[in-house]
Design an enzyme around this catalytic site. Structure first.
Site, PDB file in Angstrom:
ATOM      1  N   THR A 144       0.841  -1.199   0.000  1.00 23.91           N
ATOM      2  CA  THR A 144       0.000   0.000   0.000  1.00 23.91           C
ATOM      3  C   THR A 144       0.875   1.248   0.000  1.00 23.91           C
ATOM      4  OG1 THR A 144      -1.796  -1.086   1.192  1.00 23.91           O
ATOM      5  CG2 THR A 144      -1.712   1.310   1.335  1.00 23.91           C
ATOM      6  N   THR A 190     -10.043  52.774  -2.495  1.00 20.22           N
ATOM      7  CA  THR A 190      -9.129  52.169  -1.534  1.00 20.22           C
ATOM      8  C   THR A 190      -9.773  52.272  -0.161  1.00 20.22           C
ATOM      9  OG1 THR A 190      -7.963  54.282  -1.273  1.00 20.22           O
ATOM     10  CG2 THR A 190      -7.057  52.720  -2.861  1.00 20.22           C
ATOM     11  N   SER A 321     -35.206  35.305  -3.990  1.00 17.56           N
ATOM     12  CA  SER A 321     -35.892  35.343  -2.710  1.00 17.56           C
ATOM     13  C   SER A 321     -37.228  34.616  -2.789  1.00 17.56           C
ATOM     14  CB  SER A 321     -36.116  36.796  -2.269  1.00 17.56           C
ATOM     15  OG  SER A 321     -36.910  36.852  -1.096  1.00 17.56           O
ATOM     16  N   LYS A 327     -36.306  39.956  -6.681  1.00 11.57           N
ATOM     17  CA  LYS A 327     -34.947  40.060  -6.140  1.00 11.57           C
ATOM     18  C   LYS A 327     -34.049  39.030  -6.816  1.00 11.57           C
ATOM     19  CE  LYS A 327     -32.546  40.579  -1.705  1.00 11.57           C
ATOM     20  NZ  LYS A 327     -31.352  39.772  -1.920  1.00 11.57           N
TER      21      LYS A 327
END
Length: 470
Positions: A144, A190, A321, A327
Site C-alpha cells: 500500500t 481604496t 428570494s 430580487k
C-alpha cells in the site's frame, strides 16, 4: 471458499471469517473496513480508485514481462482492470474516505475487486482465491505504501491539468472584459473610499493577471508530482520488488497515463514525506484567495441595484428570494467564494495530515487524498461555472460609473502637479460643501483656463502614468 447460502459466501483472513454478499466483488478486507469506518458517508475519491487500478494493470503487465506467474492470470488481471477503468463496478468500492491504516483498506478493496473479476474471467466463482489471489497476484511486489502515494500523485496530476485549463479559460474571459470595458471611466476605491479614477477594464486586467499567476503555478507544480515511489514497497527499501519490475512498471505507467512519471532515486522520501501534496494544496489556497477577492469585488460593484454601487450587472441565473419578488442575488459569485473557503479549509487538513506523519510512513494519507482531490475537483468545476455563468455575462452601467466619477472629488488629484496639494484640498472641500463638481469649482475660480482643465481631466490623462497634462 465456503458457501453459506444463496446470498452470501464465507471468506477467511488472519482475524477469522466473515459472510460476504455473494454478489459482491469485494472481499473480507473490504467488509471489515466498511464495518470499521462508517464515518463520512463518502466513498474514496473515484479518481484515486482509477489511478490505483491503473497501477494494478501496470503491475500485471510488468509481471507478464517477468513471467512472475501464469500468463493467463496476468491477462485476466489486465482485463479486469480494463473493465473497471471503463467506468464499470463503481459500487464495488464502498470504503469510507476517512479510514485508518494509511490507505491499506482502499488498496485491499481494489485488490479484491480486481481478483474476483479476474476469477470470473477465467470461469471461476467469486471468492475462489485459489485461482487468483488479491495479494499473491494482484498485489504482487507491491505495498500500500508505494501503490497509494503513486496513485495519488497520478490522480493529482490529472486534476491539476484540468484545473490549469479552467484557469486559462477564466483568464481569457477576464481579458476579454478588460478590452470590452477599456474605455469606461469609473471610480477606483481604496479602503472602500473614493480613490483615483480608472478604466473599468483596468480592474479586470488586474484580475486576469492574478489568475494567470495561479494558472502558471499549477502548471509548474506538476513537475514535483511526477516523482513516484512505486517499487519501494513498505518503507522505500524495495524489499520483495525486483529491480527489473520497478523499471518495467514505471515505463508502463508512463505509457498508460501519458504523464512524465519518473522513478524516485530515493523511494524512501516520497514514501514518508508528503510535502509535495502540501505544496499543491498551498497553490490551491493561493488561487482560492484570488478567487475569493474577485468574487467579493464583483458582489460589491454589482450591489444594489439602487441601494449599492450598481456599477456592474451580473447575469441573473435564478430567483433570489422566496418572499421578495424580483430580487436577484449574485449566486455565482457567492458560489465561487464559498468553494474558495472550502479549499482554504481543506489546505489546513492537508497541512496537518502531512505534518503528522511519523518515521517511515504517513498514516494520514487518506485525509490528504480526500481533501486534496476534493479541492481540485470542486475548484475545477466552480471555476468553469463562474466563468460561464458569471464573468462572461457581466455588463457595465456606464452612466452610473460616469455619474460617480463626475460627482466625486477624486479628479482633483489630477491637478496637484499644477496648482499644489493645499490649494486642491481647498477646492475639493468646497466642491463637497457646495455640492458642486471639482470641474465646476475650478472653472468658477478661474485658476486655470477651461481648455487646460479639460486637457488635464481627460480620460486618458487621469488613468495613465505620469502627471496629467504634462
Amino acid at each position: 471458499m465456503e458457501e453459506v447460502s444463496d446470498y452470501s459466501r464465507k471468506e477467511q483472513d488472519s482475524l477469522g471469517s466473515m459472510d460476504i454478499p455473494k454478489a459482491a466483488y469485494y472481499g473480507i478486507h473490504t467488509a471489515r473496513a466498511m464495518d470499521n469506518f462508517p464515518v463520512s458517508g463518502r466513498a474514496v475519491n473515484p479518481h484515486l480508485i482509477h489511478s490505483l487500478v491503473t497501477v494494478k494493470k501496470a503491475a500485471a503487465l510488468a509481471h507478464l514481462k517477468l513471467n512472475t506467474y501464469q500468463v493467463e492470470i496476468a491477462q485476466a488481471i489486465v482485463k479486469a482492470c480494463d473493465d473497471i477503468l471503463e467506468g464499470n463496478y463503481k459500487e464495488q468500492f464502498p470504503v469510507d474516505a476517512l479510514q485508518g491504516g494509511a490507505g491499506t483498506s482502499t488498496n485491499m478493496n481494489v485488490n479484491e475487486v480486481i481478483a474476483n473479476l479476474a476469477i470470473e474471467i477465467l470461469g471461476g466463482e467469486r471468492g475462489d482465491y485459489s485461482r487468483i489471489h488479491p495479494l499473491d497476484h494482484v498485489n504482487c511486489c507491491q505495498s500500500t505504501n508505494d501503490v497509494y502515494p503513486t496513485a495519488l500523485r497520478m490522480a493529482a496530476i490529472g486534476q491539476v491539468r484540468m484545473l490549469s485549463q479552467a484557469f486559462a479559460s477564466l483568464q481569457e474571459a477576464l481579458q476579454e472584459k478588460e478590452h470590452e470595458f477599456a474605455n469606461v471611466l469609473k471610480l477606483g476605491r481604496t479602503e472602500l473610499m473614493d480613490a483615483l479614477p480608472m478604466m473599468a477594464g483596468q480592474g479586470f486586467g488586474a484580475y486576469a493577471k492574478a489568475i494567470a499567476r495561479d494558472r502558471w503555478r499549477l502548471y509548474k507544480v506538476e513537475e514535483r508530482l511526477r516523482e513516484i515511489n512505486i517499487g519501494g514497497t513498505a518503507i522505500g527499501t524495495g524489499m520483495n520488488a525486483p529491480v527489473k519490475y520497478t523499471f518495467y512498471i514505471t515505463d508502463i505507467l508512463q505509457d498508460l497515463t501519458g504523464y512524465g512519471l519518473a522513478r524516485s532515486e530515493y523511494p524512501m522520501d516520497p514514501t514518508q514525506n508528503m510535502d509535495v501534496f502540501v505544496e499543491v494544496s498551498g497553490l490551491l489556497k493561493a488561487a482560492s484567495v484570488n478567487l475569493l477577492k474577485i468574487s467579493n469585488d464583483l458582489r460589491l460593484l454589482a450591489s444594489g441595484p439602487t441601494g449599492g454601487f450598481g456599477e456592474l450587472e451580473l447575469p441573473a441565473v435564478q430567483a433570489g428570494s422566496s418572499i421578495m419578488p424580483g430580487k436577484v442575488n449574485p449566486v455565482m459569485a457567492e458560489m465561487i467564494g464559498l468553494v474558495a473557503m472550502r479549499v482554504i479549509a481543506n489546505d489546513s487538513a492537508v497541512t496537518m495530515a502531512a505534518a503528522s506523519g511519523q518515521l517511515e510512513l504517513n498514516a494520514f494519507m487518506p485525509l490528504i487524498a480526500d481533501a486534496l482531490l476534493e479541492s481540485l475537483e470542486i475548484l475545477t468545476r466552480a471555476v468553469r461555472l463562474f466563468e460561464e455563468r458569471c464573468v462572461r455575462g457581466i455588463r457595465i452601467h456606464e452612466d452610473r460609473c460616469s455619474e460617480m466619477v463626475e460627482n466625486s472629488t477624486v479628479l482633483a488629484t489630477a491637478l496637484v502637479g499644477h496648482i499644489g496639494y493645499e490649494k486642491i484640498a481647498e477646492i475639493a472641500k468646497q466642491a463637497r460643501r457646495e455640492g458642486k463638481t471639482v470641474r465646476r469649482v475650478l472653472l468658477e475660480s478661474k485658476i486655470l483656463p477651461e481648455s487646460e482643465v479639460d486637457r488635464i481631466l481627460s480620460l486618458y490623462q487621469v488613468t495613465k502614468p505620469g502627471i496629467p497634462g504634462k
